[in-house]
Design a protein around this motif. Structure first.
Motif, PDB file in Angstrom:
ATOM      1  N   GLN A   1       0.854  -1.183   0.000  1.00  0.00           N
ATOM      2  CA  GLN A   1       0.000   0.000   0.000  1.00  0.00           C
ATOM      3  C   GLN A   1       0.890   1.232   0.000  1.00  0.00           C
ATOM      4  N   LEU A   2       0.674   2.107  -0.982  1.00  0.00           N
ATOM      5  CA  LEU A   2       1.565   3.243  -1.148  1.00  0.00           C
ATOM      6  C   LEU A   2       0.871   4.342  -1.936  1.00  0.00           C
ATOM      7  N   ASP A   3       0.951   5.569  -1.419  1.00  0.00           N
ATOM      8  CA  ASP A   3       0.452   6.751  -2.118  1.00  0.00           C
ATOM      9  C   ASP A   3       1.121   7.947  -1.454  1.00  0.00           C
ATOM     10  N   PRO A   4       0.925   9.168  -1.933  1.00  0.00           N
ATOM     11  CA  PRO A   4       1.630  10.296  -1.325  1.00  0.00           C
ATOM     12  C   PRO A   4       1.363  10.482   0.168  1.00  0.00           C
ATOM     13  N   THR A   5       0.228  10.021   0.665  1.00  0.00           N
ATOM     14  CA  THR A   5      -0.052  10.145   2.099  1.00  0.00           C
ATOM     15  C   THR A   5       0.456   8.951   2.894  1.00  0.00           C
ATOM     16  N   HIS A   6       0.859   7.891   2.213  1.00  0.00           N
ATOM     17  CA  HIS A   6       1.430   6.695   2.844  1.00  0.00           C
ATOM     18  C   HIS A   6       2.708   6.357   2.069  1.00  0.00           C
ATOM     19  N   ARG A   7       3.813   7.029   2.385  1.00  0.00           N
ATOM     20  CA  ARG A   7       4.992   6.929   1.528  1.00  0.00           C
ATOM     21  C   ARG A   7       5.827   5.674   1.757  1.00  0.00           C
ATOM     22  N   ARG A   8       5.810   5.087   2.915  1.00  0.00           N
ATOM     23  CA  ARG A   8       6.505   3.827   3.191  1.00  0.00           C
ATOM     24  C   ARG A   8       8.013   3.924   2.923  1.00  0.00           C
ATOM     25  N   ASP A   9       8.633   5.015   3.333  1.00  0.00           N
ATOM     26  CA  ASP A   9      10.029   5.251   2.998  1.00  0.00           C
ATOM     27  C   ASP A   9      10.966   4.163   3.513  1.00  0.00           C
TER      28      ASP A   9
ATOM     29  N   GLU B   1       5.843  -1.981  -6.136  1.00  0.00           N
ATOM     30  CA  GLU B   1       4.550  -1.909  -6.810  1.00  0.00           C
ATOM     31  C   GLU B   1       3.525  -1.373  -5.815  1.00  0.00           C
ATOM     32  N   SER B   2       2.674  -0.448  -6.263  1.00  0.00           N
ATOM     33  CA  SER B   2       1.758   0.256  -5.363  1.00  0.00           C
ATOM     34  C   SER B   2       0.329  -0.240  -5.529  1.00  0.00           C
ATOM     35  N   TRP B   3      -0.237  -0.802  -4.438  1.00  0.00           N
ATOM     36  CA  TRP B   3      -1.676  -1.039  -4.482  1.00  0.00           C
ATOM     37  C   TRP B   3      -2.378   0.098  -3.738  1.00  0.00           C
ATOM     38  N   SER B   4      -3.636   0.322  -4.097  1.00  0.00           N
ATOM     39  CA  SER B   4      -4.373   1.491  -3.619  1.00  0.00           C
ATOM     40  C   SER B   4      -3.563   2.767  -3.873  1.00  0.00           C
ATOM     41  N   PRO B   5      -3.056   2.946  -5.098  1.00  0.00           N
ATOM     42  CA  PRO B   5      -2.152   4.070  -5.359  1.00  0.00           C
ATOM     43  C   PRO B   5      -2.820   5.437  -5.285  1.00  0.00           C
ATOM     44  N   LEU B   6      -4.151   5.464  -5.338  1.00  0.00           N
ATOM     45  CA  LEU B   6      -4.879   6.733  -5.244  1.00  0.00           C
ATOM     46  C   LEU B   6      -5.507   6.925  -3.872  1.00  0.00           C
ATOM     47  N   ASP B   7      -5.130   6.058  -2.916  1.00  0.00           N
ATOM     48  CA  ASP B   7      -5.712   6.084  -1.578  1.00  0.00           C
ATOM     49  C   ASP B   7      -7.232   6.078  -1.717  1.00  0.00           C
ATOM     50  N   ARG B   8      -7.923   6.755  -0.851  1.00  0.00           N
ATOM     51  CA  ARG B   8      -9.356   6.964  -1.035  1.00  0.00           C
ATOM     52  C   ARG B   8      -9.481   8.266  -1.816  1.00  0.00           C
TER      53      ARG B   8
ATOM     54  N   VAL C   1      -1.436  12.160  -9.298  1.00  0.00           N
ATOM     55  CA  VAL C   1      -0.973  11.204  -8.293  1.00  0.00           C
ATOM     56  C   VAL C   1      -0.292  10.009  -8.953  1.00  0.00           C
ATOM     57  N   LEU C   2      -0.854   9.516 -10.038  1.00  0.00           N
ATOM     58  CA  LEU C   2      -0.235   8.381 -10.727  1.00  0.00           C
ATOM     59  C   LEU C   2       1.105   8.772 -11.335  1.00  0.00           C
ATOM     60  N   ARG C   3       1.197  10.021 -11.817  1.00  0.00           N
ATOM     61  CA  ARG C   3       2.484  10.486 -12.325  1.00  0.00           C
ATOM     62  C   ARG C   3       3.506  10.542 -11.197  1.00  0.00           C
ATOM     63  N   TRP C   4       3.086  10.929  -9.996  1.00  0.00           N
ATOM     64  CA  TRP C   4       3.983  10.916  -8.833  1.00  0.00           C
ATOM     65  C   TRP C   4       4.542   9.517  -8.615  1.00  0.00           C
TER      66      TRP C   4
ATOM     67  N   ALA D   1       8.018  17.703  -4.428  1.00  0.00           N
ATOM     68  CA  ALA D   1       8.221  18.015  -3.010  1.00  0.00           C
ATOM     69  C   ALA D   1       6.893  18.237  -2.304  1.00  0.00           C
ATOM     70  N   ARG D   2       5.984  18.944  -2.950  1.00  0.00           N
ATOM     71  CA  ARG D   2       4.673  19.186  -2.324  1.00  0.00           C
ATOM     72  C   ARG D   2       3.917  17.873  -2.111  1.00  0.00           C
ATOM     73  N   LEU D   3       3.985  16.994  -3.079  1.00  0.00           N
ATOM     74  CA  LEU D   3       3.295  15.713  -2.942  1.00  0.00           C
ATOM     75  C   LEU D   3       3.982  14.836  -1.899  1.00  0.00           C
ATOM     76  N   ASN D   4       5.294  14.851  -1.861  1.00  0.00           N
ATOM     77  CA  ASN D   4       6.008  14.084  -0.842  1.00  0.00           C
ATOM     78  C   ASN D   4       5.664  14.558   0.563  1.00  0.00           C
ATOM     79  N   ASP D   5       5.382  15.837   0.713  1.00  0.00           N
ATOM     80  CA  ASP D   5       5.065  16.400   2.028  1.00  0.00           C
ATOM     81  C   ASP D   5       3.685  15.990   2.536  1.00  0.00           C
ATOM     82  N   LEU D   6       2.902  15.286   1.705  1.00  0.00           N
ATOM     83  CA  LEU D   6       1.579  14.854   2.141  1.00  0.00           C
ATOM     84  C   LEU D   6       1.633  13.641   3.058  1.00  0.00           C
ATOM     85  N   ASP D   7       2.783  13.016   3.185  1.00  0.00           N
ATOM     86  CA  ASP D   7       2.911  11.825   4.020  1.00  0.00           C
ATOM     87  C   ASP D   7       2.483  12.128   5.452  1.00  0.00           C
TER      88      ASP D   7
END
Length: 284
Positions: free
Chosen positions: A172-180, A194-201, A226-229, A264-270
């Motif tokens: 599970q991975l998206d800009p709000t769940h970065r899993r660094d 590989e990202s499942w639920s890539p668009l979160d909710r 988001v998908l481009r991210w 950077a802005r999208l990464n900061d959503l984590d």
């Protein structure tokens, strides 16, 4: 290493090379929670639009529908990268072979491109044995690549200690769940993320000011941003959609770029998420 594969749409989808040299498309179609009927239609539609990576699982109970969609699409099987996953009941060497044979029967195909352990189920403590079973399927030519799903750092370290390295870990991975923490291990070991639920909710993420601002400036949808991210970060997202319009839009993320400020802005959503599924306690 990045390669390209030619598709039947108005462009090309990049592919990423796995550790064993197999190439995997950089975006795919997720099929949970479609039933067989919906999966048949959605998979045929997606393949017609140019998707070549299709993701399913034993637990989705739609492998038969996915297989039917592939056959109805008219796309040659060898042009498709088909992924499926198996459940905890098969976590032993011979059990993995049985799981694979059952998936092959449901999918009505001769081989699987990527077979994953769906959840580590550490309470059962047989995922290392299960991965050993995967390596034997790879040697037998029943699968082209092998990997894991929802494995956390401790689970991966157990595999490494046994001499195993997955080609892919789907998380599970998206800009709000970065899993660094997990991504860093992947990068060090050459494992594809590989990202499942890539668009979160989607509604929650799409209405965020950063996503909305970038989408408006670029003339793109929030989902495309988001998908481009994901792809620009080096990940392989598998968004689910049965709607041909959204399928087409989700695929069209390779003809624009996010700039450094956008990333950077999208990464900061984590942010922490106490409701996130924990692979130490959940599994099937």
């Amino acid at each position: 290493m990045v390669d390209t594969i030619n598709l039947d749409w108005n462009g090309q989808v990049p592919a990423i090379e796995l550790l064993n040299g197999v190439v995997m498309p950089r975006i795919g179609l997720g099929t949970w929670p479609m039933d067989d009927g919906e999966a048949t239609i959605a998979v045929a539609s997606a393949l017609g639009l140019g998707y070549r990576l299709i993701d399913t699982a034993e637990n989705y109970e739609n492998e038969a529908g996915v297989g039917a969609g592939i056959r109805h699409s008219g796309v040659k099987r060898e042009e498709i990268f088909l992924t499926t996953k198996f459940n905890r009941k098969w976590h032993r060497v011979e059990g993995v072979r049985q799981a694979c044979e059952a998936s092959l029967e449901r999918l009505q195909t001769d081989y699987i491109d990527l077979l994953l352990i769906h959840w580590p189920n550490p309470d059962q403590d047989r995922y290392v044995e299960a991965f050993d079973g995967l390596t034997r399927l790879l040697d037998a030519g029943m699968v082209r690549a092998i990997g894991t799903s929802n494995f956390k750092p401790a689970h991966l370290e157990r595999l490494f200690a046994a001499g195993f390295v997955p080609h892919v870990n789907q998380i599970q991975l998206d800009p709000t769940h970065r899993r660094d923490d997990i991504v860093a291990i992947h990068e060090a070991r050459g494992i594809v993320t590989e990202s499942w639920s890539p668009l979160d909710r989607g509604d929650r993420l799409f209405t965020d000011s950063a996503v909305a601002d970038i989408a408006q400036r670029l003339g793109r949808s929030p989902a495309q941003v988001v998908l481009r991210w994901h792809v620009q970060s080096g990940y392989v997202p598998v968004p689910k959609s049965s709607d041909p319009g959204r399928q087409s839009s989700n695929l069209a993320v390779f003809d624009f770029m996010l700039n450094d400020d956008d990333m950077a802005r999208l990464n900061d959503l984590d942010r922490p998420d106490p409701d996130m599924i924990d692979a130490d306690v959940f599994g099937h």
